[in-house]
Scaffold this motif. Sequence first.
Motif: not given
Length: 261
Positions: A38, A41, A126, A157, A196, A252
């Motif tokens: 994360y 991200r 997501d 995403s 991503m 992703t």
Amino acid sequence: MATHSELRDFWERRLEKDWTESGVGYRALGRPFNTWMYKVREEVFLRRVGHLGLIDPSVLDVGSGTGFYVRLWERLGAADITGCDMTDAAVERLRARFPGHRFSRQDAADLDAFDDDAFDALSCMDVLFHITDDERYTSAIGEFARVLRPGGTLVISENCLQRPEQRGEHQVNRTLEWIAGTLDKAGFDLRLRVPMLMLMNAQVDASVPWRKTWGGALRAATLTGPTGWLAGAALYPLERRLVRRRRESPTTELLVCRLRG
């Protein structure tokens, strides 16, 4: 394939038990690894969305989960942030964590709590690949177009496959062609598509041998919290470079769209 009601129950139970990065992320890899994932991200979102030049936007975050992207919109200076999630477990906690924002229980495919042309920007991160019914997916994109003002920005995403789609009980990885066509029919122009993640997630758009080999290696490296943390720390600097340098990803991607006026 699970029904919509079954999917909602699945996420309600999951977030009730685990309202963390692993609860909303790649759960099999554990929370320490997901924390590193994360971080990547976050950097991609702040860099790419920050460069759009949005001035004090009114934002709707769909599928807010733990509020990760709500926090990022705050950092980008959004003037007004509204969030929603399909689960009571998330909404109750989000209201406590972000008392200055509004949150409601809403499904992405039916945003009836919100007026037409109500927001300058909308994020749905997501979430869409967890909508297993194509009709509901199409309805969600239509709802995004309805609640955005003309010229508004959509940030999502997705796993944009250039191989055949993959359908599972709780996730469908659709083709880039299908996703782009659905966005276009709803009135969106796809302006940006960038990685991503590259290596820190399931390699859904790679060859089967590589997908299985790398997936097995990730799961083995993250069997325990300490090894998961070390694996994430080792991959993090490489992942940061890869998402900056590559144009496409086997996993992703971040998509930025503009609603035609």
